[in-house]
Design a protein around this motif. Structure first.
Motif, PDB file in Angstrom:
ATOM      1  N   ILE A  73       0.844  -1.206   0.000  1.00 46.85           N
ATOM      2  CA  ILE A  73       0.000   0.000   0.000  1.00 46.85           C
ATOM      3  C   ILE A  73       0.873   1.247   0.000  1.00 46.85           C
ATOM      4  N   LEU A  74       1.890   1.249   0.865  1.00 48.63           N
ATOM      5  CA  LEU A  74       2.786   2.413   0.932  1.00 48.63           C
ATOM      6  C   LEU A  74       3.532   2.599  -0.382  1.00 48.63           C
ATOM      7  N   ALA A  75       4.012   1.510  -0.958  1.00 45.46           N
ATOM      8  CA  ALA A  75       4.798   1.586  -2.199  1.00 45.46           C
ATOM      9  C   ALA A  75       3.986   2.090  -3.374  1.00 45.46           C
ATOM     10  N   THR A  76       2.671   1.905  -3.329  1.00 46.11           N
ATOM     11  CA  THR A  76       1.823   2.318  -4.450  1.00 46.11           C
ATOM     12  C   THR A  76       0.932   3.509  -4.116  1.00 46.11           C
ATOM     13  N   SER A  77       1.224   4.178  -2.998  1.00 54.15           N
ATOM     14  CA  SER A  77       0.497   5.404  -2.658  1.00 54.15           C
ATOM     15  C   SER A  77       1.004   6.552  -3.528  1.00 54.15           C
ATOM     16  N   PHE A  78       0.109   7.397  -3.950  1.00 53.34           N
ATOM     17  CA  PHE A  78       0.422   8.413  -4.951  1.00 53.34           C
ATOM     18  C   PHE A  78       1.629   9.263  -4.584  1.00 53.34           C
ATOM     19  N   TYR A  79       1.605   9.880  -3.418  1.00 51.93           N
ATOM     20  CA  TYR A  79       2.675  10.843  -3.136  1.00 51.93           C
ATOM     21  C   TYR A  79       3.990  10.169  -2.787  1.00 51.93           C
ATOM     22  N   ILE A  80       3.950   8.923  -2.352  1.00 52.57           N
ATOM     23  CA  ILE A  80       5.186   8.171  -2.166  1.00 52.57           C
ATOM     24  C   ILE A  80       5.817   7.915  -3.533  1.00 52.57           C
ATOM     25  N   ILE A  81       4.996   7.540  -4.514  1.00 51.24           N
ATOM     26  CA  ILE A  81       5.506   7.320  -5.873  1.00 51.24           C
ATOM     27  C   ILE A  81       6.098   8.604  -6.424  1.00 51.24           C
ATOM     28  N   PHE A  82       5.372   9.700  -6.264  1.00 47.01           N
ATOM     29  CA  PHE A  82       5.856  10.979  -6.786  1.00 47.01           C
ATOM     30  C   PHE A  82       7.190  11.366  -6.148  1.00 47.01           C
ATOM     31  N   ARG A 106      -2.551  28.466   5.343  1.00 45.83           N
ATOM     32  CA  ARG A 106      -3.832  27.803   5.079  1.00 45.83           C
ATOM     33  C   ARG A 106      -4.549  27.576   6.406  1.00 45.83           C
ATOM     34  N   PRO A 107      -5.892  27.416   6.374  1.00 45.97           N
ATOM     35  CA  PRO A 107      -6.629  27.177   7.617  1.00 45.97           C
ATOM     36  C   PRO A 107      -6.276  25.833   8.247  1.00 45.97           C
ATOM     37  N   PHE A 108      -6.629  25.668   9.507  1.00 47.11           N
ATOM     38  CA  PHE A 108      -6.300  24.458  10.264  1.00 47.11           C
ATOM     39  C   PHE A 108      -6.802  23.202   9.561  1.00 47.11           C
ATOM     40  N   TYR A 109      -7.985  23.285   8.948  1.00 48.74           N
ATOM     41  CA  TYR A 109      -8.618  22.101   8.349  1.00 48.74           C
ATOM     42  C   TYR A 109      -8.121  21.790   6.931  1.00 48.74           C
ATOM     43  N   TYR A 110      -7.103  22.492   6.479  1.00 45.81           N
ATOM     44  CA  TYR A 110      -6.616  22.323   5.102  1.00 45.81           C
ATOM     45  C   TYR A 110      -6.200  20.888   4.799  1.00 45.81           C
ATOM     46  N   TYR A 111      -5.691  20.181   5.801  1.00 47.03           N
ATOM     47  CA  TYR A 111      -5.193  18.820   5.597  1.00 47.03           C
ATOM     48  C   TYR A 111      -6.244  17.736   5.840  1.00 47.03           C
ATOM     49  N   TRP A 112      -7.488  18.113   6.072  1.00 46.96           N
ATOM     50  CA  TRP A 112      -8.478  17.115   6.453  1.00 46.96           C
ATOM     51  C   TRP A 112      -8.745  16.081   5.353  1.00 46.96           C
ATOM     52  N   SER A 113      -8.406  16.386   4.129  1.00 46.74           N
ATOM     53  CA  SER A 113      -8.568  15.414   3.044  1.00 46.74           C
ATOM     54  C   SER A 113      -7.257  14.657   2.805  1.00 46.74           C
ATOM     55  N   PHE A 114      -6.448  14.526   3.846  1.00 47.42           N
ATOM     56  CA  PHE A 114      -5.106  13.954   3.715  1.00 47.42           C
ATOM     57  C   PHE A 114      -5.104  12.553   3.107  1.00 47.42           C
ATOM     58  N   PHE A 115      -6.144  11.783   3.355  1.00 43.55           N
ATOM     59  CA  PHE A 115      -6.172  10.393   2.866  1.00 43.55           C
ATOM     60  C   PHE A 115      -6.206  10.317   1.345  1.00 43.55           C
ATOM     61  N   THR A 116      -6.582  11.410   0.672  1.00 48.02           N
ATOM     62  CA  THR A 116      -6.614  11.395  -0.797  1.00 48.02           C
ATOM     63  C   THR A 116      -5.203  11.352  -1.391  1.00 48.02           C
ATOM     64  N   GLN A 117      -4.197  11.716  -0.596  1.00 47.44           N
ATOM     65  CA  GLN A 117      -2.814  11.684  -1.081  1.00 47.44           C
ATOM     66  C   GLN A 117      -2.323  10.264  -1.324  1.00 47.44           C
ATOM     67  N   SER A 118      -3.099   9.272  -0.878  1.00 45.16           N
ATOM     68  CA  SER A 118      -2.708   7.882  -1.116  1.00 45.16           C
ATOM     69  C   SER A 118      -3.150   7.386  -2.488  1.00 45.16           C
ATOM     70  N   GLY A 119      -3.876   8.232  -3.243  1.00 45.70           N
ATOM     71  CA  GLY A 119      -4.243   7.872  -4.611  1.00 45.70           C
ATOM     72  C   GLY A 119      -5.233   6.740  -4.694  1.00 45.70           C
ATOM     73  N   ILE A 120      -4.834   5.602  -5.253  1.00 44.68           N
ATOM     74  CA  ILE A 120      -5.754   4.478  -5.453  1.00 44.68           C
ATOM     75  C   ILE A 120      -6.254   3.884  -4.140  1.00 44.68           C
ATOM     76  N   TRP A 121      -5.603   4.235  -3.026  1.00 42.58           N
ATOM     77  CA  TRP A 121      -6.023   3.711  -1.718  1.00 42.58           C
ATOM     78  C   TRP A 121      -6.848   4.718  -0.932  1.00 42.58           C
ATOM     79  N   THR A 122      -7.357   5.748  -1.600  1.00 34.13           N
ATOM     80  CA  THR A 122      -8.111   6.799  -0.912  1.00 34.13           C
ATOM     81  C   THR A 122      -9.292   6.237  -0.130  1.00 34.13           C
ATOM     82  N   ILE A 123     -10.114   5.437  -0.770  1.00 30.45           N
ATOM     83  CA  ILE A 123     -11.319   4.909  -0.098  1.00 30.45           C
ATOM     84  C   ILE A 123     -10.955   3.913   0.996  1.00 30.45           C
ATOM     85  N   PRO A 124     -10.079   2.915   0.745  1.00 33.19           N
ATOM     86  CA  PRO A 124      -9.682   2.032   1.851  1.00 33.19           C
ATOM     87  C   PRO A 124      -9.025   2.785   3.012  1.00 33.19           C
TER      88      PRO A 124
END
Length: 542
Positions: free
Chosen positions: A121-130, A255-273
Motif C-alpha cells: 500500500i505504501l509503495a503504491t500510494s500516490f505521493y510516495i511514488i511521486f 492555510r486554515p487548520f482544516y486544510y489537511y483534512w482530506s489527507f487520505f486522498t494523497q494515497s491515490g488508489i487507496w483513498t477509499i480504503p
C-alpha cells in the motif's frame, strides 16, 4: 521448474519497488524544486561547493546538504545530463524506507503477510511514488527517520544491544536532520513517540537513560554540525536565509487548520480504503490486533494534527502521514482478505466501487488514449499499456465477481506497476509546444564564441539547470553591467523593452527566443517565466 509460491513476501516487495521506482526515471521533465536541488549538486562537483552550498553561485543554505551530496556523487559517476542518475538516490532512499517499514511492522505482533500488504500500500500510494521518483528531498528525511524509528523500537522494547540500537537510531536521526532539518522529527517521529507512549508505555525507561542520552548526543551532533559550520563560515548569508525561512512558517502559503483534512486522498488508489480504515469505531473489533491498530490510528491522526498546527501548508508536506496511514490501512485490507466473502452487501459495495473504478479505467484506457493522446512516436507504449491495463481491468472485474479479494488486491498492485512500466512514458504525448527551444543550445553557442552570458532581473532554476552552468545576474534595482565589450543578455519578455534603453551604448548584434515550456501555449501549465528573450550586445566605440 520455477515456483512462484517459493518467492517470499520480501522478494515480491523488492520486485514491486523496482517496477514502481526504478523504471522510466527519465520520463518527466525537471520541475522547479528538482532544478534547485540538481543545480546545487552540480555546483558541488563543478565549483567544489560541498559545504558552503550554492545555487547559481549564490549561497543556498535553506536545505541541509546530505541528499545533495548523494545526488552530486551520482551525477559525478553517471553524468549530470542523465536524469536517471539525478533521480536514482531518491529511488534508493525510497527502497530503504519501504524495506525498514516492512521490517518494522512485525514488531506490532501482526503477521508478515499483513506487513507485506501494508508495505505494498505504501509503495503504491500516490505521493510516495511521486516523491520516490523525483529529485526532491522530502523522501530522504522521512526515509532516514523510518530507519531511526525501527531501531528506536528495538531500543525501547529489548534489553539486549541497547547502546548499539541507540547509536544506529541516532545516526539515522542525524541523517534525517541533515536532509531537511527538523521536518521529520516533528511530523513523523514526534507523533510516533506520543502514540508509543499512549499505547505501549515506556516501560523500564529508567534503565535506558544511558542509551537515551547517547541517542540525543550522537543524533544532535550528526544533525547539527553542518548548521554550526555554515553559521561560523558565512554568518551574514546564513542569518539572512535563516530569517527568511523561519518567517515563511507564519506568513507564506498560510492555510486554515482544516486544510489537511482530506489527507487520505494523497494515497491515490487507496483513498477509499484509507478513509474506511480511519473509521476507528467501525474497524476496531474487526482487526487482527486492536492494540496495534490503535497505535497506527493515533500515529496517523497525531501526525495530521501536528502538521495542521503549522500555518504554512502544502500538499507535499503530508508525505510523512502516508507512512503510518499505510500501516493503518493494512488492518482494513487484512480484514478484507480474511472476511470479504462473508461481508454484507453494503460493506462489499465500497470495495466494488473502489476497485471497480480502477478496473474500468484500465478497460477504458485503449479507447480514451487513442482519442486523447497524440500517438506519433508513442505507438509502442500505447499498445503495450493498452494490452496490460485492459487485461488487468478485465481480470479484476472477474475476480470481484468471484469475491476473491486477495486477487483483486494484487491485481491493483500489478495495475500500478503496469502504469509505471508502460503507461508513464505516454505522459510525453501531452508535451507538444511547437515553439520549444532549449537554452542548452545557448550554452554551446556561448562556449564556442567565448561569449559571457548574463541574466537581467530574473532567476529561474529550470533555465539555469538546462543551461548547464551558473548565469551571473544583473540586479534590476541596482543594475551593474558587464565590463566585457561583447556579451549575451537574457531577459523576461516583459523586460525586453529595457534593452531599447541600452541602444545608446550598445549595438544589438543578434536576438533569439528560448522557450522551456514543454506544454502547448494554449494549455494552463504554460508559464511565461520559462521564456527568455536573448540579445547579443556589443559596446559602441567612443
Amino acid at each position: 521448474m520455477f515456483n512462484l509460491k517459493k518467492i517470499s513476501y520480501g522478494q515480491w516487495l523488492f520486485v514491486v519497488i523496482l517496477l514502481v521506482f526504478f523504471v522510466n526515471l527519465d520520463v518527466i521533465y525537471v520541475n522547479i524544486m528538482e532544478a534547485r536541488n540538481f543545480i546545487t549538486a552540480r555546483e558541488m562537483v563543478n565549483q567544489n561547493h560541498w559545504l558552503l552550498t550554492t545555487m547559481n553561485n549564490l549561497p543556498r543554505y535553506e536545505k541541509p546538504p546530505l541528499p545533495t551530496w548523494l545526488t552530486a556523487i551520482s551525477g559525478a559517476l553517471f553524468g549530470f545530463k542523465s536524469l536517471v542518475a539525478m533521480r536514482l538516490p531518491a529511488a534508493f532512499i525510497t527502497l530503504l524506507l519501504l524495506v525498514f517499514f516492512y521490517k518494522f511492522i512485525p514488531f506490532l505482533n501482526v503477521s508478515k503477510k499483513q506487513a507485506f500488504l501494508s508495505s505494498l500500500i505504501l509503495a503504491t500510494s500516490f505521493y510516495i511514488i511521486f516523491s520516490g521518483r523525483n529529485g526532491q528531498w522530502d523522501i530522504f528525511t522521512h526515509g532516514f527517520m523510518m530507519v531511526c524509528i525501527y531501531y528506536l523500537w528495538k531500543f525501547f522494547s529489548s534489553d539486549s544491544r541497547q547502546i548499539l540500537n541507540a547509536c544506529i537510531a541516532a545516526a539515522f536521526f542525524g541523517f534525517s536532520f541533515m536532509s531537511k532539518g527538523p521536518v521529520s522529527l516533528y511530523a513523523l517521529l514526534l507523533p510516533f513517540l506520543i502514540s508509543y507512549g499512549i499505547v505501549y508505555k515506556y516501560q523500564n525507561f529508567k534503565t535506558r537513560w544511558k542509551g537515551s542520552n547517547l541517542f540525543l548526543l550522537v543524533g544532535l551532533a550528526i544533525g547539527l554540525w553542518w548548521f554550526i559550520y555554515v553559521r561560523v563560515a558565512d554568518p551574514h548569508a546564513f542569518l539572512k536565509i535563516a530569517t527568511q525561512e523561519s518567517s515563511r512558517w507564519g506568513n507564506y502559503n498560510v492555510r486554515p487548520f482544516y486544510y489537511y483534512w482530506s489527507f487520505f486522498t494523497q494515497s491515490g488508489i487507496w483513498t477509499i480504503p484509507a478513509f474506511v480504515a480511519l473509521l476507528y469505531p467501525y474497524l476496531k473489533n474487526k482487526v487482527s490486533n486492536k492494540k496495534a491498530y490503535l497505535f497506527s490510528f493515533l500515529w496517523t491522526v497525531l501526525s495530521v494534527v501536528l502538521l495542521s498546527i503549522i500555518p504554512e501548508k502544502k500538499s507535499r508536506y503530508l508525505l510523512p502521514v502516508l507512512i503510518p496511514m499505510a500501516l493503518n490501512t493494512g488492518f482494513y485490507i487484512d480484514y478484507l482478505f480474511r472476511r470479504f466473502k462473508e461481508l454484507p452487501k453494503k460493506e462489499r459495495f465500497i470495495v466494488y466501487f473502489n476497485h471497480g473504478l480502477i478496473a474500468l479505467i484500465g478497460i477504458a484506457f485503449p479507447f480514451l488514449g487513442y482519442f486523447l493522446l497524440k500517438l506519433d512516436g508513442f505507438w509502442f507504449w500505447y499498445i503495450s499499456a493498452s494490452i496490460v491495463l485492459f487485461g488487468l481491468g478485465v481480470f479484476m472485474i472477474f475476480q470481484l465477481k468471484k469475491k476473491n479479494y486477495p486477487n483483486v488486491f494484487y491485481t491493483t498492485i500489478a495495475f500500478t506497476c503496469g502504469i509505471m512500466g508502460f503507461g508513464f512514458p505516454l505522459a510525453n504525448a501531452f508535451l507538444d509546444n511547437p515553439k520549444f527551444h532549449n537554452i542548452s543550445t545557448l550554452q554551446q553557442k556561448a562556449e564556442k564564441e567565448n561569449l559571457p552570458v548574463y541574466e537581467y532581473g530574473a532567476e529561474t532554476p529550470e533555465l539555469i539547470w538546462e543551461y548547464g552552468e551558473p548565469i551571473p545576474q544583473i540586479d534590476k534595482e541596482k543594475p551593474v553591467f558587464p565590463t566585457e565589450k561583447r556579451f549575451g543578455l537574457l531577459t523576461l519578455e516583459r523586460d525586453s523593452s529595457f534593452v531599447k534603453t541600452l541602444q545608446k551604448e550598445y549595438t544589438i548584434e543578434a536576438t533569439d527566443r528560448y522557450d522551456l515550456n514543454y506544454v502547448n501555449p494554449k494549455k494552463s501549465g504554460y508559464k511565461d517565466r520559462l521564456i527568455r528573450s536573448f540579445y547579443v550586445l556589443k559596446k559602441k566605440e567612443d
